[in-house]
Design a protein around this motif. Structure first.
Motif, mmCIF file in Angstrom:
data_model
loop_
_atom_site.group_PDB
_atom_site.id
_atom_site.type_symbol
_atom_site.label_atom_id
_atom_site.label_comp_id
_atom_site.label_asym_id
_atom_site.label_seq_id
_atom_site.Cartn_x
_atom_site.Cartn_y
_atom_site.Cartn_z
ATOM 1 N N VAL A 1 -6.540 -2.144 5.298
ATOM 2 C CA VAL A 1 -7.602 -2.012 4.056
ATOM 3 C C VAL A 1 -8.834 -1.017 4.264
ATOM 4 N N LEU A 2 -9.001 -1.066 5.533
ATOM 5 C CA LEU A 2 -10.350 -0.251 5.647
ATOM 6 C C LEU A 2 -9.858 1.341 5.753
ATOM 7 N N GLY A 3 -8.865 1.469 6.527
ATOM 8 C CA GLY A 3 -8.286 2.749 6.688
ATOM 9 C C GLY A 3 -7.817 3.412 5.626
ATOM 10 N N TRP A 4 -7.295 2.879 4.427
ATOM 11 C CA TRP A 4 -7.062 3.327 3.231
ATOM 12 C C TRP A 4 -8.282 4.203 2.682
ATOM 13 N N TYR A 5 -9.287 3.500 2.734
ATOM 14 C CA TYR A 5 -10.527 4.411 2.170
ATOM 15 C C TYR A 5 -11.116 5.214 3.253
ATOM 16 N N ALA B 1 -4.047 4.644 6.517
ATOM 17 C CA ALA B 1 -4.076 2.901 6.720
ATOM 18 C C ALA B 1 -3.393 2.684 7.841
ATOM 19 N N LEU B 2 -2.157 3.178 8.305
ATOM 20 C CA LEU B 2 -1.435 2.608 9.122
ATOM 21 C C LEU B 2 -1.924 3.106 10.456
ATOM 22 N N TRP C 1 -12.129 6.761 7.660
ATOM 23 C CA TRP C 1 -12.808 6.176 8.882
ATOM 24 C C TRP C 1 -14.247 5.684 8.833
ATOM 25 N N GLY C 2 -14.789 6.209 7.835
ATOM 26 C CA GLY C 2 -16.333 5.651 7.604
ATOM 27 C C GLY C 2 -16.127 4.168 7.314
ATOM 28 N N ALA C 3 -15.249 3.827 6.516
ATOM 29 C CA ALA C 3 -14.984 2.359 5.965
ATOM 30 C C ALA C 3 -14.501 1.627 7.470
ATOM 31 N N VAL C 4 -13.471 2.237 8.079
ATOM 32 C CA VAL C 4 -13.154 1.416 9.314
ATOM 33 C C VAL C 4 -14.369 1.026 10.289
ATOM 34 N N VAL C 5 -15.186 2.108 10.454
ATOM 35 C CA VAL C 5 -16.353 1.653 11.271
ATOM 36 C C VAL C 5 -17.352 0.903 10.736
ATOM 37 N N THR C 6 -17.486 0.947 9.443
ATOM 38 C CA THR C 6 -18.608 0.087 8.798
ATOM 39 C C THR C 6 -17.956 -1.186 8.850
ATOM 40 N N GLY C 7 -16.860 -1.450 8.351
ATOM 41 C CA GLY C 7 -16.229 -3.008 8.223
ATOM 42 C C GLY C 7 -16.013 -3.430 9.589
ATOM 43 N N THR C 8 -15.706 -2.814 10.672
ATOM 44 C CA THR C 8 -15.781 -3.285 11.965
ATOM 45 C C THR C 8 -17.171 -3.855 12.534
ATOM 46 N N LEU D 1 0.919 -1.207 0.107
ATOM 47 C CA LEU D 1 -0.028 -0.140 -0.220
ATOM 48 C C LEU D 1 0.755 1.237 -0.078
ATOM 49 N N GLY D 2 2.062 1.309 0.734
ATOM 50 C CA GLY D 2 3.018 2.609 0.713
ATOM 51 C C GLY D 2 3.442 2.706 -0.813
ATOM 52 N N GLY D 3 3.680 1.554 -1.671
ATOM 53 C CA GLY D 3 4.026 1.657 -2.942
ATOM 54 C C GLY D 3 2.903 2.038 -3.850
ATOM 55 N N ALA D 4 1.560 1.569 -3.590
ATOM 56 C CA ALA D 4 0.584 2.295 -4.239
ATOM 57 C C ALA D 4 0.095 3.736 -4.110
ATOM 58 N N ALA D 5 0.597 4.075 -2.668
ATOM 59 C CA ALA D 5 0.210 5.540 -2.431
ATOM 60 C C ALA D 5 1.278 6.489 -3.381
ATOM 61 N N LEU D 6 2.413 5.956 -3.684
ATOM 62 C CA LEU D 6 3.107 6.745 -4.438
ATOM 63 C C LEU D 6 2.657 6.940 -6.027
#
Length: 240
Positions: A184-188, A148-149, A190-197, A132-137
């Motif tokens: 994975v969730l944090g990449w998108y 995400a981290l 905090w809403g995704a983090v809450v939803t996925g959890t 993901l670090g590589g993808a972010a570049l």
């Protein structure tokens, strides 16, 4: 182009479901403290390697399969195609597609022996963070590596607290899986983090109540939670 991307992702799902998932899922599905399975379950013929179909060529016809078959490949294909349809041609899609067979193996092992092997959860965390670090570049990335981290650390702490509060309700393998899903969730967001959890806990509760209603489990019956965590994460990614 998007149609070809979805088709290519589905082909990857089939290939990984046939070659990467079956034998690894069988060999890793052993109780904690035991060596990885090295013999087929029919006539105890040696099982070599980790890749390839879960079939024993020395067993009688009709008894050769000892692990996941075409259903697992179909499931991987559907998940990969759905991810390609939703994410599109962004670089993080490659990371998600690599995680699909890993999630498939973890699901099969957790359902079989209620454990998530460190040999998969810990490398998955490091490689996902690195990729993901590589993808972010890349300019076409649609996400935040820093967030995400942070989300990985937050979910890791959350699940660790839940584990120490109620060890009977959650395995420590779930705690080790949580940071990867946090990436994975944090990449998108905090809403995704809450939803996925939340989706993971909701799915687990619904299935648990259904089993209790069908008298196939009680309130004290231990359930593998890893598959629900993975399903909740997938749902959040598709919704994100």
């Amino acid at each position: 182009m998007h149609v070809y991307l979805i088709a290519g992702a589905a082909v990857w799902g089939i290939a990984s479901g046939l070659l990467l998932l079956p034998r690894a899922a069988y060999r890793l599905a052993v109780p904690a403290g035991e060596p990885w399975a090295a013999l087929c379950p029919v006539d105890a013929h040696p099982v070599g390697g980790w890749l390839g179909p879960a079939r024993c060529p020395r067993c009688p016809r009709g008894q050769r399969r000892y692990g996941p078959g075409y259903g697992a490949a179909l499931g991987c294909a559907l998940v990969c195609a759905a991810l390609a349809w939703r994410v599109g041609g962004h670089p993080e899609l490659a990371v998600w597609l690599l995680l699909v067979p890993v999630g498939g193996v973890l699901t099969r092992v957790d359902l079989a022996v209620r454990r998530l092997p460190d040999v998969l959860t810990l490398p998955a965390l490091g490689l996902t963070a690195l990729l993901l670090g590589g993808a972010a570049l890349l300019p076409s990335a649609q996400g935040s590596w820093t967030r995400a981290l942070i989300a990985a650390a937050v979910l890791g702490v959350l699940y660790a607290v839940l584990f120490f509060i109620n060890p009977a309700g959650m395995g420590f393998g779930d705690v080790k899986l949580a940071p990867t899903l946090g990436l994975v969730l944090g990449w998108y967001g905090w809403g995704a983090v809450v939803t996925g959890t939340f989706a993971g806990f909701l799915l687990g509760a619904v299935v648990g109540l259904g089993l209790i209603a069908a008298r196939r489990a009680t309130r004290k019956t231990a359930m593998p939670f890893g598959p629900f965590m993975l399903a909740g994460t997938l749902a959040a990614v598709l919704l994100a």
